[in-house]
Structures are given as C-alpha cells and as structure tokens.
Design an enzyme around this catalytic site. Sequence first.
Site, short mmCIF file in Angstrom:
data_model
loop_
_atom_site.label_atom_id
_atom_site.label_comp_id
_atom_site.label_asym_id
_atom_site.label_seq_id
_atom_site.Cartn_x
_atom_site.Cartn_y
_atom_site.Cartn_z
N ARG A 58 -31.59 -6.07 -15.00
CA ARG A 58 -32.29 -7.40 -15.77
C ARG A 58 -31.13 -8.04 -16.37
O ARG A 58 -31.28 -9.30 -16.42
CB ARG A 58 -33.29 -6.71 -16.73
CG ARG A 58 -33.86 -8.15 -17.28
CD ARG A 58 -35.34 -7.77 -17.98
NE ARG A 58 -35.46 -6.39 -18.73
CZ ARG A 58 -34.77 -6.31 -19.87
NH1 ARG A 58 -34.28 -7.29 -20.90
NH2 ARG A 58 -35.00 -5.37 -20.41
N TYR A 111 -41.03 -33.38 -11.48
CA TYR A 111 -41.79 -32.31 -10.66
C TYR A 111 -43.07 -31.64 -11.75
O TYR A 111 -43.02 -31.44 -12.64
CB TYR A 111 -40.85 -30.89 -10.30
CG TYR A 111 -41.64 -29.87 -9.79
CD1 TYR A 111 -42.07 -29.93 -8.68
CD2 TYR A 111 -41.65 -28.56 -10.32
CE1 TYR A 111 -43.00 -28.95 -8.00
CE2 TYR A 111 -42.53 -27.66 -9.94
CZ TYR A 111 -42.90 -27.67 -8.82
OH TYR A 111 -43.58 -26.78 -8.11
N ASP A 185 -32.12 -31.43 -13.70
CA ASP A 185 -32.71 -30.66 -12.59
C ASP A 185 -32.06 -31.26 -11.39
O ASP A 185 -32.44 -32.65 -11.00
CB ASP A 185 -34.27 -30.79 -12.67
CG ASP A 185 -34.93 -30.13 -11.56
OD1 ASP A 185 -34.05 -29.78 -10.40
OD2 ASP A 185 -35.91 -29.84 -11.39
N LYS A 210 -34.73 -24.44 -2.76
CA LYS A 210 -34.62 -25.47 -1.87
C LYS A 210 -33.22 -25.56 -1.05
O LYS A 210 -32.97 -24.71 -0.47
CB LYS A 210 -34.81 -26.89 -2.64
CG LYS A 210 -35.91 -26.80 -3.61
CD LYS A 210 -37.46 -26.35 -3.10
CE LYS A 210 -38.69 -26.61 -4.05
NZ LYS A 210 -39.61 -25.82 -3.88
#
Length: 399
Positions: A58, A111, A185, A210
């Site tokens: 983690r 978004y 972003d 993406k």
Amino acid sequence: MAKASRALLTRLVHGHGASTHAGVSPVLDRSSTFRLDDAAEQALATREGHDAFDVYGRFGTRTTREAAALVAALEGSESALLFASGMGAIASSLLALAKPGTPVAVAAGVYGGTEGFVAGELPARGHTLIRFDASHPEDLRARVGDGPKPSIVWCESLSNPLLEVADLEGLAALAHSWGALLCVDATFAAGMAQRPLELGADLVVHSATKFINGHSDVIAGAVAGSEALVSRVFSVMSYYGSCIDPAGAWLLARGLRTLPLRYARQSETATRLAASLDAHPKVARVFHPSLASHPSRALAETQLQMPGGVLSFELSSGAEALAFCRALELCAFAVSLGGLETLVAIPRRSSHVGHTPAHWEGVGIREGLVRISVGIEDPDDLWADIEQALVRVGAQFSE
Ligand code: PLP
C-alpha cells in the site's frame, strides 16, 4: 537510469531504470510484502521515508515507483504518485491540499466524476465552491472579489469535451498571489499537448486510464509535482487505500514508453479529421484547437505544443448524434478516451450525464455534440467510416 538532459522520448524509454535487474523492460513484482533489510526496517520503525523502500504494497513497491518515475519524467516533476483510478488521484489531491475552511475554486464544466466529488463532498467538509471560466483568469479574479481567497484553484486543460485551453500562466499567477495552489487535471493534454508545471501549475493530475496508459486495459490515476506536495497527497492515498495495483502500474509503464509516438500521431490524425468534419455540410460546428474558429485559438498558439488527439463536433440533434454513433463500423461507440482505438461518445449521455440541462447549456454541451478520441488507425480508414456514418444519418433524417 535516464539523464534529465535527454529528450522526453529517450527518458520515457529508459527512465524506469531504478531497477537493478538485467531485463530492458520494467519488472512486475506482485509481492504485497517484503523481507526487510536494515534500512527498510529502520524506515518503517521511524515512519520516515518508508515509501521509498519495498516494505508493504500500500506504500508502493519497486514496480509502482518505477512507473511513477516515468510520470515524473513526463511532467518534468520532482515527484509523482500512482493511484487505482483517476478519481482516486483527484479525490486524494483535493482532500490533502484544500485548507480547512477555505473556498475551493473549480472550473466550470469539469469531468462529471470530479463535479460529483466536489459538489457532493467538499461542502460537507466546510469548503464553499467558486466556479470560473479557466480560459479567463480575470473571470476568477472577479468571482473571488473581496471575498475569502481559495486555497486551491482546480481546472482541466484541455477541457472535456470542448477542448478549451486553460490559461495556466494567468491562473498560476493569480492563484499564487493568494497563496493558493493551481492543480490541473491534464488527462487530455497528457504531458504532450500542454505542460502545466512549466506554465506555473503546482500539481498535475491524470486519469492515467486514458492517454498515459493508452491501451484501454487499465484503470489508473497519477499526480505529479514537488516532493512536498506529492507527499501530502501520499498520506491521504495510503489512509484511503487508493494505491495502484502492481499489475496496473506495470501496464502504465509499458504504455508510457510509447506515449510521445502515440500522442503525436493521434494529434495529427485529429487535426486532419477536424478539418474534414469542418468542411462537411452535415456538421454544424467542430471543436479542436487546430481550427481557426476554436474559442481558445489564441491560447492554443501560446500554451500548446500540439492540438491533441480528441475533438468534438455538433450534429443538429441528440437523435442525429445517436444515429451517427450507431452507424459507425470501425470506430467504437464507447466511453473513455486516449486508447489506440478510435472511440466515439455523446457527452450528454456519458461523461457529463450527471449534469443538469441548465449546466449543459451554460458550458456549451449541446445535445447533438459528439466527442471523438482519435486512435492510431490509418486516417483514411477513419475518415471513410465517419463519412459513411454521416451519409447514413443524412439519409435517415431527410426521410
Ligand atoms: N479526469 C478526466 C478529465 C476524465 O475524463 C476522467 C474519466 O473519464 C477522469 C478524470 C476520471 O478518471 P478514472 O475513470 O480513471 O477514474
């Protein structure tokens, strides 16, 4: 190890090289825990810098750190961190960096998932939201006025789905005059079309699902910035558990190594398709920074390296847009973007489905708007498919 003086293309091919193994490609190590050597044990016991060692999955591992190093090379940042998704990166960054009790300025039309998070989660944590037009820093200045100053200015560039260019130089100057951070972003720009840190931004955030991955086979997120900021985001990531899986990180590293080639090709083909669509009688309007008619044309000339691989265009109704998408034979009617395959979607019915009609009208997302994420296929094959779909829409709607 790739030297910082080498070109991006070279650094992305060789920059994972923290690895000591003899293979030329990055290593996939799936271990969730590791035998502790003295240095790792000491770091864990003192909680200082344990994220730099293989201790526990983690906190990151060699595989995730090597992929993160490529993101840092891409954005030219001191540090980078990977997440289980773009939303993991966005939520962790906002939770880590918004100062308690301060407003957060969020550009209009971000978004849908980001919008849902800021509208649903931030007010409950004591943050008011200030909306603004990211292409015009003066709009943000006017909306803040004499009121409390934001601790974060958040925008997307290039924007989804209209490909508007944020004035990152202007926004950075304004944010910094208030002591605020500019977070961008940059999923659509992917470190290729626009380079936010070089224009003054403090933190770059990606849906690495993406372009960065580019093969439509992983969900991932990334942030890049200074060591000091990224380590604040790391704390939230490790508590909320939004870390990337090693297999996802390995796929990202594989994808990142070809990003400049893919993106340049996608941007070039998008430019060709934008020009062809612009000249087509069925098409009302095309949005791509390569076009002289694009609202951000002036900013594109000063702040973009290339126009990017996504474009949008308007048909005259939602029914026409749907018929167009259904008539495609090669391009896939599918959400998401940035992969090798050309994907076509209707923003009102996908990425922006959660917004109100008033919001759609306000930010210019019309019902006939279609978004194309251009892949790396042959441009003539793509145009032939788009053209035949437009012909079929023409026949269907003239009856
Ligand atoms: N940011 C932008 C601009 C996006 O388009 C998306 C997803 O489409 C996201 C963030 C969220 O990324 P993810 O789906 O990887 O969580």
